[in-house]
Design an enzyme around this catalytic site. Structure first.
Site, PDB file in Angstrom:
ATOM      1  N   TYR A  25       5.491 -17.089   3.357  1.00 52.92           N
ATOM      2  CA  TYR A  25       5.773 -15.807   3.452  1.00 52.92           C
ATOM      3  C   TYR A  25       4.403 -15.376   4.367  1.00 52.92           C
ATOM      4  O   TYR A  25       4.991 -14.297   5.208  1.00 52.92           O
ATOM      5  CB  TYR A  25       6.094 -15.312   2.285  1.00 52.92           C
ATOM      6  CG  TYR A  25       5.613 -13.341   2.414  1.00 52.92           C
ATOM      7  CD1 TYR A  25       7.154 -13.338   2.753  1.00 52.92           C
ATOM      8  CD2 TYR A  25       4.380 -13.094   1.719  1.00 52.92           C
ATOM      9  CE1 TYR A  25       6.617 -11.913   2.865  1.00 52.92           C
ATOM     10  CE2 TYR A  25       4.744 -11.572   2.371  1.00 52.92           C
ATOM     11  CZ  TYR A  25       5.578 -10.985   2.545  1.00 52.92           C
ATOM     12  OH  TYR A  25       5.856  -9.642   2.473  1.00 52.92           O
ATOM     13  N   SER A 107      -0.372  -2.971  -0.821  1.00 55.81           N
ATOM     14  CA  SER A 107       1.147  -2.173  -0.542  1.00 55.81           C
ATOM     15  C   SER A 107       1.978  -1.731  -1.011  1.00 55.81           C
ATOM     16  O   SER A 107       1.689  -2.289  -2.680  1.00 55.81           O
ATOM     17  CB  SER A 107       1.626  -3.961   0.091  1.00 55.81           C
ATOM     18  OG  SER A 107       2.522  -4.006   0.207  1.00 55.81           O
ATOM     19  N   GLN A 128      -0.495   2.436   0.948  1.00 59.36           N
ATOM     20  CA  GLN A 128      -0.270   1.637   2.224  1.00 59.36           C
ATOM     21  C   GLN A 128       1.308   2.118   1.675  1.00 59.36           C
ATOM     22  O   GLN A 128       1.919   1.795   0.255  1.00 59.36           O
ATOM     23  CB  GLN A 128       0.020   0.227   2.723  1.00 59.36           C
ATOM     24  CG  GLN A 128       1.043   0.210   3.900  1.00 59.36           C
ATOM     25  CD  GLN A 128       2.603  -0.176   3.308  1.00 59.36           C
ATOM     26  OE1 GLN A 128       2.289  -0.450   1.827  1.00 59.36           O
ATOM     27  NE2 GLN A 128       3.589   0.112   3.805  1.00 59.36           N
ATOM     28  N   TYR A 130       5.738   2.766   3.090  1.00 57.64           N
ATOM     29  CA  TYR A 130       6.546   2.891   3.921  1.00 57.64           C
ATOM     30  C   TYR A 130       7.556   3.876   3.775  1.00 57.64           C
ATOM     31  O   TYR A 130       7.546   4.579   2.539  1.00 57.64           O
ATOM     32  CB  TYR A 130       7.740   1.329   3.736  1.00 57.64           C
ATOM     33  CG  TYR A 130       7.781   0.348   3.274  1.00 57.64           C
ATOM     34  CD1 TYR A 130       7.063  -0.106   4.840  1.00 57.64           C
ATOM     35  CD2 TYR A 130       6.968  -0.375   2.027  1.00 57.64           C
ATOM     36  CE1 TYR A 130       6.478  -2.241   4.517  1.00 57.64           C
ATOM     37  CE2 TYR A 130       6.494  -1.335   2.461  1.00 57.64           C
ATOM     38  CZ  TYR A 130       6.031  -2.100   3.553  1.00 57.64           C
ATOM     39  OH  TYR A 130       5.857  -3.722   3.540  1.00 57.64           O
ATOM     40  N   THR A 156       3.931   2.971   7.292  1.00 59.10           N
ATOM     41  CA  THR A 156       4.241   1.763   8.284  1.00 59.10           C
ATOM     42  C   THR A 156       5.132   2.504   9.466  1.00 59.10           C
ATOM     43  O   THR A 156       6.119   3.157   8.116  1.00 59.10           O
ATOM     44  CB  THR A 156       4.270   0.720   7.229  1.00 59.10           C
ATOM     45  OG1 THR A 156       3.267   0.341   6.736  1.00 59.10           O
ATOM     46  CG2 THR A 156       5.442  -0.002   8.165  1.00 59.10           C
ATOM     47  N   LYS A 252       0.409   3.112  11.007  1.00 58.98           N
ATOM     48  CA  LYS A 252       0.162   1.568  11.426  1.00 58.98           C
ATOM     49  C   LYS A 252       1.421   1.130  12.012  1.00 58.98           C
ATOM     50  O   LYS A 252       2.683   1.034  11.789  1.00 58.98           O
ATOM     51  CB  LYS A 252      -0.321   1.061   9.849  1.00 58.98           C
ATOM     52  CG  LYS A 252       0.077  -0.790  10.414  1.00 58.98           C
ATOM     53  CD  LYS A 252      -0.803  -1.283   8.921  1.00 58.98           C
ATOM     54  CE  LYS A 252      -0.251  -2.120   9.323  1.00 58.98           C
ATOM     55  NZ  LYS A 252       1.537  -3.067   8.979  1.00 58.98           N
ATOM     56  N   HIS A 276       3.066  -5.787  13.330  1.00 57.64           N
ATOM     57  CA  HIS A 276       3.468  -5.983  12.219  1.00 57.64           C
ATOM     58  C   HIS A 276       2.520  -7.344  11.974  1.00 57.64           C
ATOM     59  O   HIS A 276       2.999  -8.422  11.097  1.00 57.64           O
ATOM     60  CB  HIS A 276       4.698  -5.690  11.496  1.00 57.64           C
ATOM     61  CG  HIS A 276       4.689  -5.596  10.334  1.00 57.64           C
ATOM     62  ND1 HIS A 276       5.031  -4.423   9.485  1.00 57.64           N
ATOM     63  CD2 HIS A 276       4.746  -6.013   9.283  1.00 57.64           C
ATOM     64  CE1 HIS A 276       4.818  -3.977   8.065  1.00 57.64           C
ATOM     65  NE2 HIS A 276       4.648  -5.656   8.248  1.00 57.64           N
TER      66      HIS A 276
HETATM   67  C1  GLV Z   1       6.063  -6.683   4.799  1.00 55.21           C
HETATM   68  O1  GLV Z   1       5.732  -5.392   4.839  1.00 55.21           O
HETATM   69  C2  GLV Z   1       6.115  -7.569   5.534  1.00 55.21           C
HETATM   70  O2  GLV Z   1       5.491  -8.025   6.312  1.00 55.21           O
HETATM   71  O3  GLV Z   1       6.827  -8.819   4.757  1.00 55.21           O
END
Ligand code: GLV
Length: 387
Positions: A25, A107, A128, A130, A156, A252, A276
């Site tokens: 991941y 996050s 952060q 979304y 983000t 961001k 990202h």
């Molecule tokens: C989440 O922001 C990711 O990039 O997995």
């Protein structure tokens, strides 16, 4: 104990000690991973200009980011599922960052909740978000971050939909991991990780589970993003979020000079030039290549930060010399965490500071604020001639 000399050493240990689905991941880009690879490869194209016989005593890497004093202009980036790389990972990373004197960004997709991290730290961290469809949940999230004393909101803007990372689908990524023959066999090999996880209750998305409504599978990053993220995000919404927060805002995920000008008009305190970590638009320019045009467009009016591709202090130096006022590391600290927990995050920060400090001295500079394009040898065609 292994002698750690660079981030790559931590990466090797991370790979050995953490279940494959979580290592993968972290170490993935979207689709063909072209942008993911370019982020690091393009840093390597820039060279440093050596200066000799310059007094290198009394050096300092200290700086400020959005008005906060930092030991070096390197913040920990928001990274989803950090608490799956090691038990209580966000708490460990936040504590390491606090002791070191750099910002930690939590996050929304963290395992430890905002409240968990606040309870285990003494200084404000950054949060952060979304942009989510559920306005009520969004408001509560911001209220929770305010109540926890978060000193900046990182919004983000490049992830309303998820760029596909092939490995996550193949591995069946989820938090907590679903128990299949393969995942159990893999976890059984990572005894440190397993012991840590058995010893903590923090194994779910802590900011979401029990807080968000209408999420069918809260263990899956891909289904949660598909269901909850706001596809209608536009600059008006960004301005609304800024007003809702009422404090410092960092936007961001920008790669384009026109977008940077718009961000300026919206009134952000800083922007982060970022793709990202190569995890969203595969085929986009590397961040270090996108940075100079954005610095030229808005760098005298807003703090320009950058992330994506930083794996060393030399990379930090290059980003700062290209005009960034701050940088972020994601994978570099996650490798430390997966390798050695909190001590590993501290190690990652130490490695980067030492590399930054030594390279700065050999470039003939004593302060990070003095770094500039005069310290770099940039290939003539670095910016690219794009039609
Ligand atoms: C989440 O922001 C990711 O990039 O997995």
């Amino acid at each position: 104990m292994a002698v750690i000399t660079c981030i790559d050493d931590l990466k090797r240990l991370h790979r050995r000690r953490t279940p494959k689905m979580f290592y993968d991941y972290a170490e993935s880009g979207s689709y063909t991973e072209q942008t993911f690879r370019d982020n690091t490869a393009d840093f390597a194209h820039i060279r440093l200009r050596q200066k000799v016989a310059v007094d290198m005593s009394n050096r300092s890497t200290a700086a400020t980011m959005v008005g906060e004093a930092v030991a070096m202009p390197v913040a920990l980036a928001p990274v989803g599922l950090t608490g799956m790389q090691a038990a209580d990972g966000e708490i460990k990373a936040a504590r390491a960052a606090e002791a070191f004197g750099v910002p930690f960004t939590l996050s929304t997709m963290s395992i430890c909740s905002i409240e968990d991290v606040a309870a285990h730290t003494t200084k404000p961290f950054w949060f952060q978000v979304y942009t989510l469809k559920d306005d009520d949940f969004m408001r509560r999230l911001l209220d929770r971050a305010k109540a926890a004393g978060c000193s900046a909101l990182v919004i983000t803007v490049d992830l309303q939909i998820l760029g596909q990372r092939h490995k996550d689908l193949k591995n069946g990524l989820s938090a907590p991991p679903k128990l299949t023959a393969r995942s159990v066999a893999d976890m059984a090999m990572r005894w440190r990780w397993g012991l840590g996880m058995l010893g903590t209750k923090r194994r779910f998305f802590g900011n979401i589970v029990g807080h968000a409504k209408g999420v069918t599978d809260p263990s899956s990053l891909s289904s949660w993003t598909a269901e909850a993220f706001d596809l209608t995000l536009d600059w008006k919404r960004v301005a609304q979020l800024r007003a809702m927060w009422g404090g410092k805002v960092i936007l961001k995920g920008l790669l384009d000079a026109d977008d940077a000008r718009t961000a300026l008009a919206v009134g952000a305190d800083a922007i982060v030039v970022s793709n990202h970590g190569g995890r969203q638009l595969d085929g986009a320019l590397s961040s270090i290549r996108a940075l100079p045009a954005i610095v030229d467009a808005v760098g005298d009016q807003i703090e320009v930060h950058m992330d994506s591709g930083i794996r060393s202090g030399q990379d930090v130096l290059k980003a700062l010399a290209m005009g960034a006022k701050g940088t972020y590391i994601g994978r570099a600290f996650v490798h430390g965490l997966g390798a050695m927990g909190e001590a590993g995050v501290t190690k990652a920060l130490e490695v980067i500071r030492k590399e930054l400090d030594t390279s700065m001295a050999l470039c003939g500079e004593r302060n990070v604020s003095a770094l500039g394009r005069h310290n770099l040898l940039v290939p003539k065609d670095f910016a690219g001639d794009w039609a």
